[in-house]
Write a protein that holds these residues in place. Structure first.
Motif, PDB file in Angstrom:
ATOM      1  N   TYR A 702       6.178 -22.663  -9.710  1.00  0.00           N
ATOM      2  CA  TYR A 702       7.001 -23.774  -9.298  1.00  0.00           C
ATOM      3  C   TYR A 702       7.084 -24.946 -10.382  1.00  0.00           C
ATOM      4  CZ  TYR A 702       9.408 -27.596  -6.925  1.00  0.00           C
ATOM      5  OH  TYR A 702      10.099 -28.684  -6.565  1.00  0.00           O
ATOM      6  N   ASN A 703       7.889 -24.869 -11.342  1.00  0.00           N
ATOM      7  CA  ASN A 703       8.194 -25.908 -11.998  1.00  0.00           C
ATOM      8  C   ASN A 703       6.841 -26.074 -13.001  1.00  0.00           C
ATOM      9  OD1 ASN A 703       9.917 -27.655 -13.560  1.00  0.00           O
ATOM     10  ND2 ASN A 703       9.635 -29.356 -12.188  1.00  0.00           N
ATOM     11  N   SER A 704       6.238 -25.084 -13.283  1.00  0.00           N
ATOM     12  CA  SER A 704       5.009 -25.272 -14.245  1.00  0.00           C
ATOM     13  C   SER A 704       4.095 -26.120 -13.367  1.00  0.00           C
ATOM     14  CB  SER A 704       5.271 -25.581 -15.745  1.00  0.00           C
ATOM     15  OG  SER A 704       6.113 -24.662 -16.258  1.00  0.00           O
ATOM     16  N   LYS A 705       4.125 -26.284 -12.118  1.00  0.00           N
ATOM     17  CA  LYS A 705       3.069 -27.127 -11.612  1.00  0.00           C
ATOM     18  C   LYS A 705       2.233 -26.470 -10.517  1.00  0.00           C
ATOM     19  CE  LYS A 705       4.444 -30.674  -8.722  1.00  0.00           C
ATOM     20  NZ  LYS A 705       5.420 -31.892  -8.570  1.00  0.00           N
ATOM     21  N   TYR A 706       3.048 -25.943  -9.569  1.00  0.00           N
ATOM     22  CA  TYR A 706       2.188 -24.880  -8.830  1.00  0.00           C
ATOM     23  C   TYR A 706       2.462 -23.789  -9.109  1.00  0.00           C
ATOM     24  CZ  TYR A 706       2.967 -29.249  -5.889  1.00  0.00           C
ATOM     25  OH  TYR A 706       2.989 -30.398  -5.398  1.00  0.00           O
ATOM     26  N   LEU A 707       1.213 -22.959  -9.103  1.00  0.00           N
ATOM     27  CA  LEU A 707       1.252 -21.669  -9.602  1.00  0.00           C
ATOM     28  C   LEU A 707       0.308 -20.775  -9.005  1.00  0.00           C
ATOM     29  CD1 LEU A 707       0.068 -22.581 -13.237  1.00  0.00           C
ATOM     30  CD2 LEU A 707       2.382 -22.206 -12.840  1.00  0.00           C
ATOM     31  N   VAL A 708       0.935 -19.577  -8.483  1.00  0.00           N
ATOM     32  CA  VAL A 708       0.302 -18.468  -7.793  1.00  0.00           C
ATOM     33  C   VAL A 708       0.401 -17.137  -8.198  1.00  0.00           C
ATOM     34  CG1 VAL A 708       1.663 -18.577  -5.828  1.00  0.00           C
ATOM     35  CG2 VAL A 708      -0.641 -18.091  -5.447  1.00  0.00           C
ATOM     36  N   ASP A 709      -0.748 -16.383  -8.169  1.00  0.00           N
ATOM     37  CA  ASP A 709      -0.662 -15.031  -8.348  1.00  0.00           C
ATOM     38  C   ASP A 709      -1.023 -14.185  -7.250  1.00  0.00           C
ATOM     39  OD1 ASP A 709      -0.481 -15.890 -11.451  1.00  0.00           O
ATOM     40  OD2 ASP A 709      -0.189 -13.896 -11.411  1.00  0.00           O
ATOM     41  N   PHE A 710      -0.528 -13.052  -6.638  1.00  0.00           N
ATOM     42  CA  PHE A 710      -0.900 -12.362  -5.837  1.00  0.00           C
ATOM     43  C   PHE A 710      -1.074 -10.901  -6.475  1.00  0.00           C
ATOM     44  CE2 PHE A 710       1.456 -15.713  -3.149  1.00  0.00           C
ATOM     45  CZ  PHE A 710       0.535 -15.980  -2.349  1.00  0.00           C
ATOM     46  N   THR A 711      -2.294 -10.197  -6.390  1.00  0.00           N
ATOM     47  CA  THR A 711      -2.244  -8.927  -6.618  1.00  0.00           C
ATOM     48  C   THR A 711      -2.642  -7.914  -5.707  1.00  0.00           C
ATOM     49  OG1 THR A 711      -4.446  -9.184  -7.502  1.00  0.00           O
ATOM     50  CG2 THR A 711      -2.643  -9.574  -9.057  1.00  0.00           C
ATOM     51  N   ILE A 712      -2.216  -6.714  -5.566  1.00  0.00           N
ATOM     52  CA  ILE A 712      -2.862  -5.747  -4.747  1.00  0.00           C
ATOM     53  C   ILE A 712      -2.867  -4.519  -5.343  1.00  0.00           C
ATOM     54  CG2 ILE A 712      -0.817  -5.327  -3.488  1.00  0.00           C
ATOM     55  CD1 ILE A 712      -2.531  -5.429  -0.854  1.00  0.00           C
ATOM     56  N   ARG A 713      -4.134  -3.767  -5.241  1.00  0.00           N
ATOM     57  CA  ARG A 713      -4.112  -2.386  -5.663  1.00  0.00           C
ATOM     58  C   ARG A 713      -4.693  -1.671  -4.924  1.00  0.00           C
ATOM     59  NH1 ARG A 713      -5.294  -0.938 -11.609  1.00  0.00           N
ATOM     60  NH2 ARG A 713      -5.908   1.176 -11.357  1.00  0.00           N
ATOM     61  N   ARG A 714      -4.210  -0.568  -4.712  1.00  0.00           N
ATOM     62  CA  ARG A 714      -4.779   0.587  -3.829  1.00  0.00           C
ATOM     63  C   ARG A 714      -5.297   1.706  -4.597  1.00  0.00           C
ATOM     64  NH1 ARG A 714      -2.847   5.001   0.526  1.00  0.00           N
ATOM     65  NH2 ARG A 714      -1.820   6.184  -1.271  1.00  0.00           N
ATOM     66  N   ASP A 715      -6.614   2.277  -4.540  1.00  0.00           N
ATOM     67  CA  ASP A 715      -6.970   2.980  -5.711  1.00  0.00           C
ATOM     68  C   ASP A 715      -7.262   4.437  -4.677  1.00  0.00           C
ATOM     69  OD1 ASP A 715      -7.324   2.193  -8.474  1.00  0.00           O
ATOM     70  OD2 ASP A 715      -8.515   0.619  -7.607  1.00  0.00           O
ATOM     71  N   GLY A 716      -7.281   5.547  -5.230  1.00  0.00           N
ATOM     72  CA  GLY A 716      -7.504   6.651  -4.797  1.00  0.00           C
ATOM     73  C   GLY A 716      -8.507   7.314  -5.818  1.00  0.00           C
ATOM     74  N   SER A 717      -9.392   8.109  -5.401  1.00  0.00           N
ATOM     75  CA  SER A 717     -10.288   8.871  -6.237  1.00  0.00           C
ATOM     76  C   SER A 717     -11.027   9.933  -5.836  1.00  0.00           C
ATOM     77  CB  SER A 717     -11.201   7.985  -7.001  1.00  0.00           C
ATOM     78  OG  SER A 717     -12.261   8.658  -7.838  1.00  0.00           O
ATOM     79  N   SER A 718     -11.107  10.926  -6.763  1.00  0.00           N
ATOM     80  CA  SER A 718     -11.811  12.049  -6.293  1.00  0.00           C
ATOM     81  C   SER A 718     -13.268  12.072  -6.231  1.00  0.00           C
ATOM     82  CB  SER A 718     -11.572  13.304  -7.200  1.00  0.00           C
ATOM     83  OG  SER A 718     -12.089  12.879  -8.431  1.00  0.00           O
ATOM     84  N   LEU A 719     -13.752  10.753  -6.615  1.00  0.00           N
ATOM     85  CA  LEU A 719     -15.405  10.526  -6.440  1.00  0.00           C
ATOM     86  C   LEU A 719     -15.476  10.096  -4.864  1.00  0.00           C
ATOM     87  CD1 LEU A 719     -15.838   8.750 -10.080  1.00  0.00           C
ATOM     88  CD2 LEU A 719     -16.469  11.036  -9.236  1.00  0.00           C
ATOM     89  N   PHE A 720     -14.520   9.428  -4.287  1.00  0.00           N
ATOM     90  CA  PHE A 720     -14.665   9.108  -2.897  1.00  0.00           C
ATOM     91  C   PHE A 720     -14.642  10.377  -2.063  1.00  0.00           C
ATOM     92  CE2 PHE A 720     -11.999   5.118  -4.525  1.00  0.00           C
ATOM     93  CZ  PHE A 720     -13.350   4.799  -5.300  1.00  0.00           C
ATOM     94  N   PRO A 721     -15.308   9.983  -0.977  1.00  0.00           N
ATOM     95  CA  PRO A 721     -15.110  10.862   0.007  1.00  0.00           C
ATOM     96  C   PRO A 721     -14.128  11.152   0.660  1.00  0.00           C
ATOM     97  CG  PRO A 721     -16.644   9.119   0.906  1.00  0.00           C
ATOM     98  CD  PRO A 721     -16.145   9.095  -0.365  1.00  0.00           C
ATOM     99  N   PRO A 722     -13.750  12.574   0.999  1.00  0.00           N
ATOM    100  CA  PRO A 722     -12.234  12.837   1.341  1.00  0.00           C
ATOM    101  C   PRO A 722     -11.847  12.016   2.937  1.00  0.00           C
ATOM    102  CG  PRO A 722     -13.498  14.772   0.967  1.00  0.00           C
ATOM    103  CD  PRO A 722     -14.324  13.707   0.714  1.00  0.00           C
ATOM    104  N   SER A 723     -13.024  11.844   3.224  1.00  0.00           N
ATOM    105  CA  SER A 723     -12.626  10.788   4.854  1.00  0.00           C
ATOM    106  C   SER A 723     -12.156   9.673   4.312  1.00  0.00           C
ATOM    107  CB  SER A 723     -13.961  10.781   5.539  1.00  0.00           C
ATOM    108  OG  SER A 723     -14.887  10.176   4.813  1.00  0.00           O
ATOM    109  N   LYS A 724     -12.411   9.152   3.119  1.00  0.00           N
ATOM    110  CA  LYS A 724     -11.961   7.656   2.906  1.00  0.00           C
ATOM    111  C   LYS A 724     -11.675   7.656   1.226  1.00  0.00           C
ATOM    112  CE  LYS A 724     -13.365   2.993   3.163  1.00  0.00           C
ATOM    113  NZ  LYS A 724     -14.292   1.862   3.085  1.00  0.00           N
ATOM    114  N   PRO A 725     -10.437   8.361   0.987  1.00  0.00           N
ATOM    115  CA  PRO A 725     -10.137   8.611  -0.402  1.00  0.00           C
ATOM    116  C   PRO A 725      -9.629   7.279  -1.001  1.00  0.00           C
ATOM    117  CG  PRO A 725      -8.500   9.542   1.063  1.00  0.00           C
ATOM    118  CD  PRO A 725      -9.484   9.118   1.879  1.00  0.00           C
TER     119      PRO A 725
END
Lengths: 1173, 687
Positions: A702-725
């Motif tokens: 906002y007008n270079s005064k109020y600044l905010v960044d939201f990030t969200i990431r969902r990671d799936g990996s074969s290293l995680f157990p299949p019950s919680k990939p």
């Protein structure tokens, strides 16, 4: 174009340059071959400016605004021309070239000033003499505050003055003079004197440093509007430190990045680094390190360490929740590397060469034969039951009278200096449609062993090409490769140091004067292997480690029509790495002295199991990386700036390892020539893996005064157990720029503050290193691997042949998962006095949960299986980092001062532990208890040395055996619990920073406080950079050779000659009448308790060192323009020139593991040049 | 171009469905294991390597698969002396308990054996029924072997015969109390019987068991159980279960001895005989070859072999004579005692069985080799003389003799020694790897006209203070060939090192401390350069038929003593012992009457199975340890060269380092690891 020979004729350009260029054109899209180099004048700011038919001055003004460079010229020289240009991200030189095209004007750049002159005249040509008159005035800032030190120069004359403390100035000027008023951090102004005698000037602040673009996760942001804790460094700052490992060049430059250099061994790349202490190993044993992303692609440390510094545009370090966008890989922070890309404009070719001389850093000095025999006799006299002289005078005399010579094993094994060369050649440029950056680099580093037994060579190339295919579609291609080879002795370095240091000087290196026969230093029990034979490839063989790392990526970006600011991008990258090692472990013959003088008895030694062996290891790995993203940028109603990103990426990795060993019956180094008996040929499975991730990111401003960044990431990996990939990792970073508030802008009192921003961030990040063990999968490991390589073989011998066994995996934990890190950061960025002072302060906290541990509630042994690891432990890392910078200008002198400091420490919040027998034992032995720092060093206190027998007799504390065996000079240990006995009950914390891994052994680590301080100065063509770097809160204890003399009756460091000993070496030391000579160490034969403080024990290894000192000189343009050279800079540099530390005899960064018997660090003295055509 | 870009993006989108179910390639599952013979072989390869076999890598206090051969259990039995144990401590045996959790490691193997027994039948259709039965039988054998290792240490232990799982089973279920010692031995017997009925008559591969090996194990284990029943004096009952976890009721002795005796008879059906492949005239060579001839050896029942690079033993590093020491260092770490040597025939002895070193007047007896005495360089089983060991590191003061050369007077006392002794022990002056092994404690330079009176037997430093003796080094811990071991010229003009090239050094020096070196298992063909850590590949013979014959003789004697008359037990025992003695080259017994004392059979065992890590457990089951070790100091024999006549005297005395050994009765049962008592509250500790 002129070719400059590199240095001393040793490394010359291999082929004529022109031919090379022709070849380059032929393979234009692919790559160019080049020699390493630095473009000394790489103007980092770019110019984007489009104008039609505007006055020339207006174009200058635009360039000035965007780059901060001011123009200096004689008005008379400037034609009243109007120009039309279209510049997009053009470099300064391109911009100038384009703007000045056809105007017959030359330009040259000094510091931040561009001097213009007609093609026929130099910029500083004197103007016609006219009577001068006085002009005076006052310079203030926008708020009316006086500015002192402002540079006021008369255009076209090169003379001027500066304002005094009240902002006043007074100057003799010619008629119609134009004054150039420049001051660091402010827009430069030109003022016509126009017959005025008093001129008051108001300067407007410039905001260039705040406008600087910083690479962040999946994007870029202006420094002013950064919301996270991100530290960035540009390529030209990196190359100011001259060493072979890019990590070491960053040391002391970036707040929060902690680096320990462990060795200078060529090609070893052995250093330890982390961000804010975030690598402290989890209790699961896996040491996790920061995520490294190079040009958008995750890479391993090996790639980063081998990067050519001349290829790097910038490095950003994401230290807080700004890393959350990298999800499960981000808990330890992220290192983002961006390589250089081409810019529109004429091809610019740069060549750089650095010739370096490495000097051994603190190699311990050893005793000679006489000194050795003295210490040996001291040790044999140091026997309360039977003090005897082991070596009678008859044995010693021949060394005294010179009949027998002392052997200097160190000098015979090692050189004190070793050369190193770096070359780099880059070419960059571009047109409206295609930009390119091409580079080639070469590094050769020799080692300190004689015979050049250890050396390293590295070749690297990079080709970054960006093309606008259609109006809406652009394509980028990046290709890079690094190929290197390390030649080593067949025997591990530390082993050679061990033998070299322990071979007694009474044992000759050769049995005869012709040096044809290597002696066997172990024949009499006073030595080990012949270290000279060990570094002679013809004797003991050799090792050769080669690696190749290739990377190729292609991306397409599509400017989506109908919605302005929306871009779609697809990116694919493929990495292919090969490691190819060979070791020829050859037997060789050493000789024992025979019964008669001149006789010798051959002894075959070395090899593996007494036989020559060739082993080869070949590993290849590849990773495919695919990314698709939608990016939207728009500013609504001029004040709501929005950037949104939706991204999908996936990665698949696989690899192969093959290993073969054969014994050689002939003296051959070929696997194919080996014997089939006892041969080994085996493959090793490399577990393939796959991951996929979705990323969302929203930046609102906002007008270079109020600044905010939201990030969200969902990671799936074969290293995680299949019950919680899948795991979800959100983060938010926000900032408030108080300095943008109207009240702030209006306030005069606050006008010295250009920028004041407070930041805060919070994110949930992950670390998957604990899931690599597949603890959720049962079944069998096959092949079993070696559960204990020393002891338990991985299989059985049936029918005389080895059969691989199954490894039984036991109970599984289907819920095992990544560690979770919750990161909090509060920061403040402030800029004062137009950039004269820049301050960034951060407080951070990382709270990790889910560290691996095994539940205490163990199963009964009769189950035959143990509980698997679970995500049980947690810890917290807290600290702060701080950076301060200041840019000053005093006339032609530009000065940059910068400093940074990081403090970080980790403590356990929850640590699964077994109870001990007593509270004290619990406190001491459960090294990691809840709430305790993870690096507390438990040991013994040290209280000096006994000065006399009577002091020993009167000493109330029993150090063992009623102190009957103690002698003057012996170490007095603290009876910490005051029970009258020195024993295990006196263990207490003596120091910090002894991180312990899960195996209970100390690991090399970064100190808790790291700092750096740098000075940069330039004056005319000269530039000087000095970087001091240091650490505090670091303790170290070296075992054996560093701690006491004569281990295994071998040689000793000469420092132990400074010991307490009887003045008469034959006197019985236990006789109370014996007269003693005091020394720093105890009498030979007394060992320091290595876990006590005191000489040879736990010592403070805080240090400050001059990490890098560089002096450069850039030749004036007018000299170079005649030979068509754009710029030429020569420099001398020193690396690790000076160290101030309390630690004696060893470099504070030298690691203590492997008994401290390790390759030393180096000082590097270098000289070189960079030339740009 | 636009089209291409769209196609590219579309392809990317389509490809964007990575599968996350990527199994690790280094982890395999049952269907890959139980469906091929190779999978089964790998299963057993992963079990045999972990079996608690007390081979050359077994170290007292450290456990199995150790690098060193320093802390060996034979230092307690009188077989050997350990140079590391330096005389300042009263040593008590601890059966490999400290620092090594044999308890858990054994149950780890038992778990995998149980799993195999449960799982194999599900996949039996992949193989012939004989084959899968054989394998299940092999798993029973492995379970029996492992339970025996537990039982001989702890007595009764929890019998877990199925695979336990957590959390599927509650902790309460998993906490199994100890079974009685008798139940455990009965289970071992039953498992051996299962193995015997299910397994093939010959091993599938050398290194694996067969039905007779299983029966041999039964012979061994039941003899142990019978001995406990008969000789154990100390019982303990679990107060909760009322099971006797220590001790077996005496009433069971006959049953166990009978089971052992019958098992030994069954093994005889397997065609095993004592090894006699070498010419009958070379009994020493035959006995040496027994341990190296694996291809045509009817005596060897079950071996464990080693391969390069896979944690082989380091035996030769520690056993090698100092004069053949390898660059790695070390030598002579386990040295046979004089107590052990005295057991053998063919030596001049006093009536009490000790060596005759002193005559009736208290003067030393001079010994010298008769000029016609020859000695063969026992080298390999096919009697090939390898010549001098290549790369010998030590200068020699004797010429390297060729085959059958007259040897030095150092050998004098042993001229007529029993061949088995010479094949087990390197005595002073005997040959190894083509060199005379030169063992000496000093040189007597005094006048001998009135004889040499015996040296002070109580002094710990008897030689340094004797002006007539040039001793080797003072024993400060650093002697070696060149320094501290003075070379002196003796009257006949030759130069001798006072301490010999391989010792004796009184203290921690590199040479022998007892006057003897170990020959059994010392590889006679190994070049010096290949003597490195984890570089000894001689196979370990875990079971050989001689043991079965000794088991049979002992069980027969016990059955006879317990009044059993269903066989002519004493006649059978007589035949067995004489078979052993004949092969050993020892004096034969005249009649069964010579076996009246059980000690004759036990002494035979000590000689025959010496340095095979069996005697320790014999002394446990005989319950003779506490008597044998009671502040006991083993004897050493110091050969001293007499300069005046060129002969040798031998000074027999307690070890100068004065290491004392005591065996508390409590140690017949080892303590269950304290951690196990925490994790399983239903366990009771041995008392």
């Amino acid at each position: 174009m002129k070719i400059f020979y590199a240095y001393g004729g040793r490394q010359m350009l291999p082929s004529p340059f022109r031919q090379l260029l022709l070849a380059m054109k032929l393979t234009a899209v692919l790559l160019m071959v080049v020699f390493l180099g630095v473009n000394a004048k790489s103007f980092s700011q770019s110019v984007t400016y489009q104008a039609k038919n505007v006055p020339l001055e207006q174009a200058f003004s635009a360039i000035r605004q965007q780059t901060g460079y001011t123009f200096f010229y004689n008005n008379a020289d400037i034609p009243h021309a109007r120009v039309s240009v279209s510049l997009e991200h053009a470099s300064l030189s391109e911009a100038l070239d384009r703007v000045l095209k056809g105007l017959h004007l030359n330009y040259s750049v000094h510091g931040k000033t561009i001097f213009l002159s007609t093609a026929s005249a130099q910029a500083n040509a004197p103007v016609a003499a006219q009577p001068d008159r006085n002009v005076s005035g006052k310079v203030t800032d926008a708020k009316g505050e006086a500015l002192s030190g402002v540079s006021i120069r008369i255009k076209g004359r090169g003379t001027g003055t500066t304002t005094d403390n009240d902002g006043h100035f007074s100057l003799e000027v010619p008629e119609n003079a134009v004054l150039e008023i420049s001051f660091l951090g402010y827009e430069t102004q030109d003022v016509s004197t126009n017959n005025l005698s008093v001129i008051n000037i108001t300067l407007q602040p410039s905001t260039t440093s705040l406008n600087q673009l910083v690479v962040v996760g999946y994007g870029e942001q202006q420094k002013a509007t950064l919301t996270g804790s991100v530290a960035a460094i540009s390529g030209d700052q990196i190359v100011k430190t001259k060493t072979e490992n890019i990590i070491n060049t960053l040391s002391g430059k970036i707040p929060g990045l902690r680096i320990v250099q462990n060795t200078a061994e060529p090609g070893a790349y052995n250093n330890t680094f982390d961000i804010r202490g975030f690598s402290a190993s989890g209790s699961g044993g896996a040491v996790s390190s920061p995520l490294i992303v190079i040009d958008g692609v995750p890479q391993d440390q090996g790639v980063l360490q081998r990067l050519d510094p001349n290829d790097i545009a910038s490095i950003s370090i994401l230290k807080d929740a700004s890393a959350a966008v990298y999800g499960v890989q981000a808990a330890n922070g992220v290192i983002l590397v961006t390589t250089k890309r081409g810019k529109k404009g004429q091809m610019q070719i740069s060549y750089g060469v650095t010739q370096m001389t490495q000097v051994v850093n603190k190699l311990p000095k050893l005793t000679n034969a006489l000194q050795y025999l003295t210490l040996m006799n001291e040790m044999s006299m140091h026997n309360i039951n039977n003090p005897v002289l082991l070596f009678p005078p008859s044995f010693v005399t021949p060394y005294q009278d010179g009949t027998l010579k002392s052997a200097d094993w160190t000098t015979a094994t090692m050189d004190k200096t070793a050369p190193e060369w770096q070359h780099s050649l880059t070419a960059s440029g571009g047109s409206d449609k295609i930009n390119y950056f091409l580079s080639f680099g070469y590094l050769k580093q020799d080692g300190f062993f004689k015979n050049n037994a250890e050396n390293y060579r590295k070749y690297n190339f990079r080709s970054n090409i960006d093309a606008q295919i259609t109006k809406r579609i652009s394509l980028s291609m990046q290709l890079a490769g690094i190929s290197d080879r390390q030649n080593t002795p067949s025997i591990a370095d530390w082993n050679i140091f061990s033998t070299m240091w322990r071979n007694a000087p009474i044992n000759p290196i050769y049995t005869d004067s012709t040096k044809a026969f290597y002696s066997n230093p172990s024949y009499n029990g006073y030595g080990f292997a012949n270290s000279v034979a060990e570094i002679t490839p013809g004797q003991s063989g050799y090792g050769l480690n080669k690696s190749q790392r290739f990377q190729g990526g292609l991306s397409l970006t599509y400017d989506v029509p109908y919605l302005d600011g929306l871009k779609a991008k697809a990116f694919y990258n493929y990495n292919y790495n090969v490691q190819d090692n060979k070791n020829y472990n050859k037997t060789y013959t050493v000789y024992n002295p025979g019964a008669n003088p001149g006789d010798y008895v051959p002894v075959v030694t070395g090899g593996n199991n007494g036989q020559s062996q060739v082993s080869q290891y070949y590993a290849s790995g590849n990773t495919g990386f695919l990314q698709f993203s939608l990016n939207y940028t728009h500013t609504f109603a001029k004040i709501h700036h929005v950037e949104a990103l939706a991204l999908y990426e996936q990665q698949t990795s696989s690899g192969n390892i093959f290993q073969a060993e054969r014994y050689e019956t002939l003296n051959t180094d070929q696997l194919s020539a080996g014997s089939a008996a006892n041969q080994i040929g085996q493959g090793v499975s490399v577990n393939p893996s796959a991951s996929k991730s979705e990323v969302g990111k929203l930046h609102y401003d906002y007008n270079s005064k109020y600044l905010v960044d939201f990030t969200i990431r969902r990671d799936g990996s074969s290293l995680f157990p299949p019950s919680k990939p899948y795991g979800v990792f959100p983060g938010v970073t926000a900032a408030y720029r108080i300095s943008e508030e109207p009240f702030f802008k209006r306030s005069k009192g606050l006008s010295f503050i250009d920028n004041l921003k407070i930041r805060g961030s919070y994110g949930i990040l992950g670390d998957a290193s604990g899931t690599n063990g597949y603890n959720f999968v049962g079944g069998y490991n096959y092949p079993a691997g070696n559960p204990n390589p020393q002891n338990l073989p991985p299989g059985s011998v049936f029918n005389g042949e080895f059969v691989n066994g199954l490894g039984f995996r036991g109970l599984t934990n289907p819920n095992i998962t990544w560690y979770t890190a919750r990161t909090t950061d509060f920061g403040l960025d402030a800029d004062f006095w137009n950039g004269k002072l820049q301050v960034t302060v951060d407080y951070f906290n990382r709270y990790r949960t889910g560290l691996l541990a095994t539940e205490l509630l163990n199963l009964p042994g009769s189950v035959g299986a143990t509980l698997p690891q679970e995500n049980l432990n947690s810890d917290e890392t807290r600290g702060y980092d701080l950076s301060v910078a200041s840019d000053q200008q005093f006339g032609k002198l530009f000065l940059h001062l910068g400093g940074n400091l990081t403090y970080a420490r980790t403590r356990w919040i929850k640590y699964i532990k077994a109870a001990q027998g007593s509270d004290y034992a619990d406190w001491v032995n459960n090294g990691d208890v809840n709430g305790r720092y993870n690096d507390v060093w438990f040991g013994y206190g040290y209280e000096g040395q006994f000065q006399s027998i009577s002091q020993i007799q009167d000493y109330p504390v029993n150090e063992g055996g009623g102190n009957r065996g103690n002698l003057p000079g012996d170490y007095i240990y603290q009876d910490w619990n005051q029970d009258g006995y020195f024993d295990g009950g006196d263990i207490h914390p003596v120091a910090g920073t002894k991180p312990v891994n899960s195996q209970g052994t100390a690991t090399p680590s970064a100190p808790i406080i790291n700092f750096g301080f740098n000075i940069g100065a330039s004056y005319d063509g000269f530039d000087l950079t000095a970087l001091f770097q240091g650490a505090a809160g670091k303790w170290i204890s070296y075992p054996i050779a560093y701690s006491y003399p004569l281990d295994h009756n071998g040689n000793s460091f000469a420092k132990f000659l400074n010991d307490w000993h009887p003045s008469d070496p034959t006197a019985n030391p236990y006789d109370p009448h014996t007269v003693w000579v005091p020394g720093y160490y105890a009498y030979t034969g007394t060992h320091i308790n290595a876990s006590s403080t005191g000489p040879g024990g736990v010592n403070n290894a805080a240090y400050v060192r001059l990490k890098s000192l560089e002096l450069g000189y850039t030749l004036p343009d007018h000299l170079l323009s005649k030979v068509n050279i754009k710029s030429l800079r020569i420099f001398v540099n020193g690396y690790d020139l000076l160290t101030i530390t309390g630690l004696k005899g060893v470099d504070p960064e030298h690691p203590s593991d492997l008994y401290g018997d390790q390759y030393p660090l180096n000082h590097i003295l270098s000289a070189g040049l960079n030339v740009t055509f | 171009m636009k089209k291409i870009a769209f196609i590219f993006i579309a392809t990317v989108l389509l490809a964007a469905c990575n599968k996350l179910d990527v199994p690790p390639s280094s982890i395999i599952q049952d269907p890959q294991v139980f469906t091929s013979a190779g999978g089964i072989e790998a299963y057993f390869a992963g079990l045999y390597n972990r079996l608690p076999i007390e081979d050359l890598k077994f170290a007292n206090g450290e456990g199995y698969n150790q690098f060193n051969y320093i802390d060996n259990i034979n230092i307690f039995t009188g077989e050997g002396m350990n140079k590391n144990v330096n005389g300042w401590a009263n040593m008590s045996p601890n059966n490999g308990s400290t620092g090594h959790n044999i308890y858990y490691d054994c149950y780890y193997i038992i778990r995998q054996a149980n799993y195999f027994i449960e799982t194999m039948p599900q996949y039996a259709s992949n193989f012939t029924s004989d084959q899968s039965r054989n394998w299940v039988g092999e798993a029973y054998f492995i379970r029996a072997f492992t339970y025996f290792e537990l039982a001989k240490r702890f007595g009764g232990v929890p019998l877990v015969l199925t695979v336990q799982n957590y959390p599927q089973q509650s902790l309460d279920e998993l906490q199994v109390p100890r079974n009685s010692e008798q139940e455990v031995y009965d289970q071992i017997g039953a498992d051996c019987d299962s193995a015997y009925t299910m397994m093939f008559a010959t091993s599938e591969e050398r290194g694996r068991a067969n039905r007779y090996v299983a029966e041999g194990l039964k012979s061994r284990a039941m003899l142990f159980a019978g001995s406990i029943a008969k000789y154990n004096q100390k019982d303990y009952e679990d107060p909760d279960t009322h099971k006797r976890v220590e001790g077996i009721d005496a009433s069971q002795a006959v049953r166990y001895f009978k089971a052992s005796y019958d098992a030994s008879l069954a093994v005889a059906q397997g065609g095993y005989t004592l090894y006699r492949n070498t010419a009958a005239t070379d009994k020493v060579g035959n006995y040496v070859n027994l341990f190296y001839d694996l291809t045509n050896n009817k005596e060897v029942m079950w071996t464990k072999e080693y391969s390069q690079g896979n944690a082989a033993s380091s035996f030769d590093v520690f056993a090698v004579p100092l004069q053949e020491q390898a660059p790695i260092g070390y030598s002579s770490y386990i040295d046979p005692t004089e107590n052990f040597v005295e057991l053998f025939d063919g030596l001049p002895k006093n009536p009490d069985g000790s060596l005759k070193t002193v005559d009736d007047n208290g003067h030393y007896v001079y010994y010298g080799a008769t000029p016609t005495t020859t000695q063969k360089p026992y080298s390999t089983f096919n009697d090939i003389n390898p010549g001098p060991a290549s790369g010998s590191t030590i200068e020699t003061d004797v010429n390297t003799p060729s085959s059958n050369q007259i040897i030095s007077n150092e050998y004098g006392l042993f001229e007529h020694a029993e061949p088995r002794l010479l094949a087990t022990v390197i005595v002073p002056g005997s040959m190894f790897k083509g060199e005379i092994i030169d063992i000496r404690r000093g040189i007597y330079t005094g006048d001998i006209s009135s004889g040499i009176p015996q040296f002070n037997q109580s002094s710990n430093n008897p030689y340094s203070n004797n002006p007539n003796i040039v001793p080797n080094t003072s024993g400060d811990g650093t002697p070696n060939v060149n320094i501290g071991n003075p070379a002196i010229q003796v009257p006949d003009g030759t130069t001798l090192r006072s301490g010999g090239l391989s010792g004796v050094f009184g203290n921690r020096g590199s040479g022998t401390i007892s006057g003897f070196l170990i020959r059994k298992y010392s590889d006679p063909t190994k070049p010096t350069a290949t003597i490195v850590a984890a570089g000894s590949y001689q196979p370990w013979i875990e079971m050989r038929y001689a043991e079965i014959e000794l088991n049979r003789a002992e069980a027969a004697w016990e059955l006879n003593s317990l009044g059993q008359t269903d066989h002519n037990y004493m006649e059978d025992a007589f035949e067995m012992i004489n078979d052993i003695r004949d092969r050993a080259g020892a004096t034969l017994l005249q009649s069964p009457a010579d076996l009246a004392d059980i000690d004759t059979i036990r002494r035979e065992r000590r000689k025959e199975l010496a340095f095979e890590n069996k005697i320790y457990w014999d002394m446990i089951r005989w319950r003779t340890f506490d008597v044998a070790l009671n502040n006991t100091v083993w004897k050493v024999l110091n050969p001293i060269y007499v300069a005046a006549n060129g002969k040798y005297i031998y000074d027999s005395r307690p070890y100068e380092g004065n290491a004392k050994f005591t065996f508390p009765i409590k140690s017949y049962y080892q303590q269950i690891p304290a951690a196990e008592l925490t994790t399983n509250p239903k366990l009771v500790q041995n008392q």
